[in-house]
Design a protein around this motif. Structure first.
Motif, PDB file in Angstrom:
ATOM      1  N   CYS A 281       0.805  -1.220   0.000  1.00  6.78           N
ATOM      2  CA  CYS A 281       0.000   0.000   0.000  1.00  6.78           C
ATOM      3  C   CYS A 281       0.841   1.274   0.000  1.00  6.78           C
ATOM      4  CB  CYS A 281      -0.960  -0.012   1.188  1.00  6.78           C
ATOM      5  SG  CYS A 281      -2.136  -1.376   1.125  1.00  6.78           S
ATOM      6  N   GLU A 282       1.437   1.591  -1.137  1.00  7.22           N
ATOM      7  CA  GLU A 282       2.195   2.831  -1.256  1.00  7.22           C
ATOM      8  C   GLU A 282       1.288   4.056  -1.362  1.00  7.22           C
ATOM      9  OE1 GLU A 282       5.814   3.635  -1.311  1.00  7.22           O
ATOM     10  OE2 GLU A 282       5.432   1.896  -0.048  1.00  7.22           O
ATOM     11  N   ASN A 283      -0.009   3.849  -1.488  1.00  9.62           N
ATOM     12  CA  ASN A 283      -0.953   4.961  -1.362  1.00  9.62           C
ATOM     13  C   ASN A 283      -0.942   5.527   0.059  1.00  9.62           C
ATOM     14  OD1 ASN A 283      -2.142   2.353  -0.767  1.00  9.62           O
ATOM     15  ND2 ASN A 283      -4.074   3.416  -0.441  1.00  9.62           N
ATOM     16  N   LEU A 284      -0.386   4.774   0.992  1.00 14.47           N
ATOM     17  CA  LEU A 284      -0.256   5.227   2.381  1.00 14.47           C
ATOM     18  C   LEU A 284       1.135   5.794   2.677  1.00 14.47           C
ATOM     19  CD1 LEU A 284      -2.066   2.255   4.164  1.00 14.47           C
ATOM     20  CD2 LEU A 284      -3.046   4.400   3.342  1.00 14.47           C
ATOM     21  N   GLN A 285       1.951   5.903   1.640  1.00 15.41           N
ATOM     22  CA  GLN A 285       3.291   6.471   1.793  1.00 15.41           C
ATOM     23  C   GLN A 285       3.207   7.974   2.036  1.00 15.41           C
ATOM     24  OE1 GLN A 285       6.570   6.828   2.702  1.00 15.41           O
ATOM     25  NE2 GLN A 285       6.704   4.832   1.652  1.00 15.41           N
TER      26      GLN A 285
ATOM     27  N   SER B 274       2.129   8.693  -2.257  1.00 15.24           N
ATOM     28  CA  SER B 274       2.584   7.794  -3.314  1.00 15.24           C
ATOM     29  C   SER B 274       4.018   7.351  -3.045  1.00 15.24           C
ATOM     30  CB  SER B 274       2.498   8.465  -4.693  1.00 15.24           C
ATOM     31  OG  SER B 274       3.696   9.150  -5.011  1.00 15.24           O
ATOM     32  N   PHE B 275       4.437   6.341  -3.802  1.00 16.66           N
ATOM     33  CA  PHE B 275       5.780   5.781  -3.670  1.00 16.66           C
ATOM     34  C   PHE B 275       6.878   6.785  -3.996  1.00 16.66           C
ATOM     35  CE2 PHE B 275       4.934   5.508  -8.140  1.00 16.66           C
ATOM     36  CZ  PHE B 275       6.178   5.620  -8.773  1.00 16.66           C
TER      37      PHE B 275
ATOM     38  N   GLN C 178      26.944  21.385  -1.631  1.00 21.26           N
ATOM     39  CA  GLN C 178      27.128  22.341  -2.710  1.00 21.26           C
ATOM     40  C   GLN C 178      26.074  22.135  -3.796  1.00 21.26           C
ATOM     41  OE1 GLN C 178      28.971  24.951  -3.014  1.00 21.26           O
ATOM     42  NE2 GLN C 178      28.471  25.420  -5.150  1.00 21.26           N
ATOM     43  N   GLU C 179      25.826  20.900  -4.149  1.00 15.68           N
ATOM     44  CA  GLU C 179      24.811  20.603  -5.170  1.00 15.68           C
ATOM     45  C   GLU C 179      23.424  21.006  -4.686  1.00 15.68           C
ATOM     46  OE1 GLU C 179      26.736  16.744  -7.459  1.00 15.68           O
ATOM     47  OE2 GLU C 179      25.852  16.478  -5.468  1.00 15.68           O
ATOM     48  N   ARG C 180      23.113  20.742  -3.426  1.00 20.12           N
ATOM     49  CA  ARG C 180      21.801  21.101  -2.885  1.00 20.12           C
ATOM     50  C   ARG C 180      21.588  22.609  -2.854  1.00 20.12           C
ATOM     51  NH1 ARG C 180      22.896  17.575   1.937  1.00 20.12           N
ATOM     52  NH2 ARG C 180      22.485  15.464   1.221  1.00 20.12           N
ATOM     53  N   SER C 181      22.660  23.353  -2.703  1.00 21.05           N
ATOM     54  CA  SER C 181      22.536  24.806  -2.550  1.00 21.05           C
ATOM     55  C   SER C 181      21.907  25.473  -3.768  1.00 21.05           C
ATOM     56  CB  SER C 181      23.906  25.434  -2.267  1.00 21.05           C
ATOM     57  OG  SER C 181      24.754  25.356  -3.406  1.00 21.05           O
ATOM     58  N   HIS C 182      21.966  24.818  -4.929  1.00 19.34           N
ATOM     59  CA  HIS C 182      21.380  25.373  -6.151  1.00 19.34           C
ATOM     60  C   HIS C 182      19.921  24.955  -6.339  1.00 19.34           C
ATOM     61  CE1 HIS C 182      25.241  26.913  -7.495  1.00 19.34           C
ATOM     62  NE2 HIS C 182      25.779  25.739  -7.228  1.00 19.34           N
ATOM     63  N   GLY C 183      19.426  24.108  -5.455  1.00 22.31           N
ATOM     64  CA  GLY C 183      18.057  23.648  -5.564  1.00 22.31           C
ATOM     65  C   GLY C 183      17.919  22.436  -6.469  1.00 22.31           C
ATOM     66  N   VAL C 184      16.681  21.969  -6.609  1.00 21.46           N
ATOM     67  CA  VAL C 184      16.383  20.805  -7.451  1.00 21.46           C
ATOM     68  C   VAL C 184      15.228  21.148  -8.372  1.00 21.46           C
ATOM     69  CG1 VAL C 184      17.239  19.089  -5.806  1.00 21.46           C
ATOM     70  CG2 VAL C 184      14.849  19.841  -5.668  1.00 21.46           C
ATOM     71  N   VAL C 185      15.162  20.435  -9.499  1.00 19.68           N
ATOM     72  CA  VAL C 185      14.099  20.670 -10.479  1.00 19.68           C
ATOM     73  C   VAL C 185      13.693  19.341 -11.084  1.00 19.68           C
ATOM     74  CG1 VAL C 185      15.743  21.071 -12.365  1.00 19.68           C
ATOM     75  CG2 VAL C 185      13.430  22.024 -12.526  1.00 19.68           C
ATOM     76  N   ALA C 186      12.425  19.237 -11.466  1.00 22.35           N
ATOM     77  CA  ALA C 186      11.922  18.023 -12.113  1.00 22.35           C
ATOM     78  C   ALA C 186      10.671  18.363 -12.895  1.00 22.35           C
ATOM     79  CB  ALA C 186      11.606  16.949 -11.081  1.00 22.35           C
ATOM     80  N   SER C 187      10.313  17.502 -13.828  1.00 24.50           N
ATOM     81  CA  SER C 187       9.008  17.576 -14.477  1.00 24.50           C
ATOM     82  C   SER C 187       8.158  16.431 -13.945  1.00 24.50           C
ATOM     83  CB  SER C 187       9.140  17.487 -16.002  1.00 24.50           C
ATOM     84  OG  SER C 187       9.743  16.266 -16.381  1.00 24.50           O
ATOM     85  N   SER C 188       6.888  16.718 -13.686  1.00 25.82           N
ATOM     86  CA  SER C 188       6.020  15.705 -13.068  1.00 25.82           C
ATOM     87  C   SER C 188       4.569  16.125 -13.169  1.00 25.82           C
ATOM     88  CB  SER C 188       6.389  15.519 -11.588  1.00 25.82           C
ATOM     89  OG  SER C 188       5.431  14.741 -10.904  1.00 25.82           O
ATOM     90  N   SER C 189       3.687  15.126 -13.329  1.00 24.18           N
ATOM     91  CA  SER C 189       2.254  15.404 -13.314  1.00 24.18           C
ATOM     92  C   SER C 189       1.706  15.500 -11.906  1.00 24.18           C
ATOM     93  CB  SER C 189       1.486  14.312 -14.076  1.00 24.18           C
ATOM     94  OG  SER C 189       1.586  13.073 -13.398  1.00 24.18           O
ATOM     95  N   GLY C 190       2.532  15.189 -10.902  1.00 22.74           N
ATOM     96  CA  GLY C 190       2.060  15.426  -9.547  1.00 22.74           C
ATOM     97  C   GLY C 190       2.604  14.572  -8.434  1.00 22.74           C
ATOM     98  N   ASN C 191       2.808  13.269  -8.647  1.00 22.03           N
ATOM     99  CA  ASN C 191       3.275  12.437  -7.538  1.00 22.03           C
ATOM    100  C   ASN C 191       4.769  12.628  -7.271  1.00 22.03           C
ATOM    101  OD1 ASN C 191       0.838  11.338  -6.721  1.00 22.03           O
ATOM    102  ND2 ASN C 191       0.948   9.632  -8.169  1.00 22.03           N
ATOM    103  N   HIS C 192       5.574  12.621  -8.333  1.00 21.90           N
ATOM    104  CA  HIS C 192       6.999  12.934  -8.142  1.00 21.90           C
ATOM    105  C   HIS C 192       7.146  14.374  -7.675  1.00 21.90           C
ATOM    106  CE1 HIS C 192      11.319  12.712  -8.681  1.00 21.90           C
ATOM    107  NE2 HIS C 192      11.315  13.696  -9.559  1.00 21.90           N
ATOM    108  N   ALA C 193       6.272  15.244  -8.172  1.00 19.95           N
ATOM    109  CA  ALA C 193       6.308  16.650  -7.757  1.00 19.95           C
ATOM    110  C   ALA C 193       6.144  16.774  -6.250  1.00 19.95           C
ATOM    111  CB  ALA C 193       5.206  17.434  -8.464  1.00 19.95           C
TER     112      ALA C 193
ATOM    113  N   LEU D  68      -0.240  -0.959  -4.921  1.00 16.86           N
ATOM    114  CA  LEU D  68      -1.102   0.217  -5.028  1.00 16.86           C
ATOM    115  C   LEU D  68      -0.185   1.419  -4.874  1.00 16.86           C
ATOM    116  CD1 LEU D  68      -4.042  -0.967  -2.720  1.00 16.86           C
ATOM    117  CD2 LEU D  68      -3.808  -1.254  -5.207  1.00 16.86           C
ATOM    118  N   SER D  69       0.122   2.084  -6.004  1.00 18.12           N
ATOM    119  CA  SER D  69       1.255   3.004  -5.999  1.00 18.12           C
ATOM    120  C   SER D  69       0.935   4.420  -5.566  1.00 18.12           C
ATOM    121  CB  SER D  69       1.922   3.032  -7.375  1.00 18.12           C
ATOM    122  OG  SER D  69       1.001   3.440  -8.374  1.00 18.12           O
ATOM    123  N   GLY D  70      -0.345   4.807  -5.567  1.00 17.25           N
ATOM    124  CA  GLY D  70      -0.652   6.169  -5.159  1.00 17.25           C
ATOM    125  C   GLY D  70      -2.133   6.368  -4.869  1.00 17.25           C
TER     126      GLY D  70
END
Length: 323
Positions: A42-46, A50-51, A66-81, A307-309
């Motif tokens: 039940c990854e819907n309970l993560q 979602s997973f 140092q890498e974190r200091s510049h932030g992170v970026v991604a494209s996603s429809s919502g769960n990875h976001a 159940l992934s999300g």
């Protein structure tokens, strides 16, 4: 970087303090319907629903200060976001998400609530990868790809470790593990873990009809694209094509694939709500849909369904229950 089982085991240690070790549940009604012994991971309970939190947290944890200091970026429809936004919040780094304008409101709101900035795009006309690359070039942010990233794949692979460990504690062994599949990062991570921890177990990937690029790619032995980028109720599973890293893993581990219709996915959402008492989004329910529709024969077998999300808009849940 192509992850190994050691990377997955390291990821399990990294995420242990923040990720939920989600339950592996059984349901007598589901066993009776299918004639098998069925477990639900039940990854819907993560965390974040979602997973995706697993891979996002592992990826950011793998970065230097140092890498974190510049932030992170991604494209996603919502769960990875949402997973990336939450992981970035925990590490105190800025996150920018390139998100389709038609993403479910629950996912957009959850992403903003966790502090990430959203840049919207049109699925049908805009190039999300080019938009993301432009942000990386302008800001120096670290790209955390939702599925074609070894760090993310290793994080998702921790699900496979948990499945194997929890079944072993019960004296059970899975004949089949069935996983929802979009870009293939989660299925690759789980497949890699299962191939080591439970090599006799078969892994099946479940996709929406019309977005069955993984099934076609596995059959062809080469990556195939989807003919379109929108048009399924399974918004979480509309990646344009398999990620190269995950495809290599899924090919090597001998994964199989099936596709289900939107109607079957919605029926699985309704079944989960009414019978299992679980809230699952359509993309998170496609593996369950594959089981309920009979595409996988569970008779006399032990089957694990992921159940992934569970990030579903109320209007979509109403649609599923009204069908």
């Amino acid at each position: 970087m192509t992850p190994t089982i050691d990377d997955i085991r390291m990821a399990a240690k990294r995420i242990a303090a923040e990720a939920v070790r989600t339950p592996l549940l059984s349901n007598a009604a589901l066993d009776e319907i299918t004639g098998g012994r069925v477990f639900l991971k039940c990854e819907n309970l993560q965390r974040t629903g979602s997973f995706k939190f697993r891979g996002a947290f592992n990826a950011i944890a793998s970065l230097s200060d140092q890498e974190r200091s510049h932030g992170v970026v991604a494209s996603s429809s919502g769960n990875h976001a949402q997973g990336l936004a939450e992981a970035a919040r925990l590490f105190g780094v800025p996150a920018t998400i390139v998100m389709p304008a038609d993403a479910p409101a629950a996912k957009r709101d959850g992403t903003r609530r966790r502090g990430a900035s959203i840049v919207e795009y049109n699925r049908a006309t805009d190039d999300r990868d080019a938009m993301t690359a432009s942000i990386v070039a302008d800001t120096g942010a670290e790209l955390i790809h939702p599925y074609n990233d070894g760090r993310v794949i290793a994080g998702q692979g921790t699900i496979g470790l948990e499945i194997a460990e929890d079944l072993a504690k019960r004296g059970e062994h899975a004949d089949i593990v069935m996983v929802p599949c979009g870009g293939g990062g989660m299925s690759a991570g789980i497949g890699l873990a299962i191939s080591v921890e439970s090599p006799e177990t078969e892994v099946y990937l479940a996709e929406p009809e019309g977005f069955d690029d993984y099934g076609r790619s596995l059959a062809a032995g080469a990556i195939q694209r989807n003919p379109r980028t929108d048009g399924s109720v399974c918004d979480a599973l509309m990646a344009p094509q398999p990620g190269a890293i995950g495809f290599a893993i899924n090919s090597a581990t001998g994964a199989h694939a099936i596709a289900v219709s939107d109607a079957e996915a919605l029926a699985a959402v309704a079944f989960a709500f009414r019978t299992l008492k679980l809230v699952v989004e359509p993309g998170g329910a496609v593996a369950l849909a594959g089981l309920l529709s009979g595409r996988i024969d569970a008779r006399g077998k032990t089957v694990v369904i992921l159940l992934s999300g569970g990030n579903i808009d109320p209007v979509v849940l109403e649609r599923a229950l009204a069908a």
